[in-house]
Design an enzyme around this catalytic site. Structure first.
Site, mmCIF file in Angstrom:
data_model
loop_
_atom_site.group_PDB
_atom_site.id
_atom_site.type_symbol
_atom_site.label_atom_id
_atom_site.label_comp_id
_atom_site.label_asym_id
_atom_site.label_seq_id
_atom_site.Cartn_x
_atom_site.Cartn_y
_atom_site.Cartn_z
ATOM 1 N N SER A 147 0.857 -1.185 0.000
ATOM 2 C CA SER A 147 0.000 0.000 0.000
ATOM 3 C C SER A 147 0.886 1.226 0.000
ATOM 4 C CB SER A 147 -0.892 0.020 1.247
ATOM 5 O OG SER A 147 -1.533 1.275 1.396
ATOM 6 N N TYR A 161 -2.913 -0.736 10.211
ATOM 7 C CA TYR A 161 -2.896 -1.159 8.805
ATOM 8 C C TYR A 161 -1.592 -0.729 8.138
ATOM 9 C CZ TYR A 161 -4.026 -1.302 3.833
ATOM 10 O OH TYR A 161 -3.998 -1.554 2.483
#
Length: 252
Positions: A147, A161
């Site tokens: 990401s 996350y």
């Protein structure tokens, strides 16, 4: 690693894409199949969607297999690699795509949230890669989906996350060293905002996402799939331990 046909650079290769019943994973699986690979995918829910992706793969003239495997269960992750090898006759490419996103201020994150995030986003990648490495031939590929938030956290509520995805950067670099003597390439692709049902381009978060982007539009799953296909193909043979950010300039 090369195919016998320039228009099918992955002809004869066998791939496993985890978490590929929809979104980015499905796009990656279909792109690898279009490039000539036989493809197995894993899913934890929505068997109908997973089988539909497998059927599309078969419609391209390739072997397409859907395997139920919960990425939070280490035994199921390992078993999915072994089943792929059995059903495809081997394994040349592993794409670690399965992931979850549990947001919230750090004060609100439960132990279950933390454990689930680490189990799916980190441990499953390690287990799948470890299992795949015993089957990959020299010149094989491991590609993980990270990401853009692994490199730069642009808003609050995603600390756990972001940590889970940044862990994959270190794992990718270390694994590239471990497997480099066998010419197995290990890389990571970092998507930014991509138009999927989990993060739609017309969703409530879209305005704030777009405001921070250099290119004011969401990416498509096929944009990520194209980068993965390049890394999996013959033109990616000299790239390893590297990260590629496709985020429309979020991190610019």
């Amino acid at each position: 690693m090369s195919g016998t046909d320039a228009s099918l650079p992955l002809l004869g290769k066998r791939a496993l894409v985890t978490g590929a019943s929809r979104g980015i994973g499905a796009a990656i699986a279909l792109r690898l199949a279009r490039d000539g690979a036989d493809v197995a995918i894993t899913y934890s829910a929505s068997p109908d969607k997973a089988e539909a992706v497998a059927e599309q793969i078969r419609g391209l003239g390739r072997v397409g297999v859907a395997i139920r495997a919960d990425a939070a269960d280490a035994a199921q992750v390992k078993a999915s690699v072994e089943e792929t090898v059995e059903r495809l006759g081997g394994l040349d490419i592993l794409v670690n795509n399965a992931g979850i996103a549990r947001g919230g201020h750090i004060s609100e994150m439960t132990l279950e949230d933390i454990d689930a995030t680490l189990a799916v986003n980190v441990r499953a990648v390690v287990i799948a890669s470890q299992a795949a490495a015993t089957h990959l031939p020299d010149g094989g590929r491991i590609i993980s989906i990270g990401s853009c938030l692994a490199e730069r956290v642009t808003f609050d509520g995603i600390s756990v996350y972001a940590m889970s995805k940044s862990a994959l950067i270190g794992f990718t670099k270390g694994l590239a060293r471990d497997l480099g003597p066998r010419s197995i390439n290990v890389n990571i692709v970092h998507p930014g905002p991509v138009d999927t049902d989990m993060n739609p381009s017309d969703g409530p978060q879209a305005p704030s996402m777009l405001a921070g982007m250099a290119i004011k539009k969401y990416g498509a799953p096929e944009d990520i799939a194209g980068a993965v296909a390049w890394l999996a193909g013959p033109e990616g043979r000299y790239v390893t331990g590297a990260g590629f950010t496709l985020d429309g300039g979020v991190n610019a």
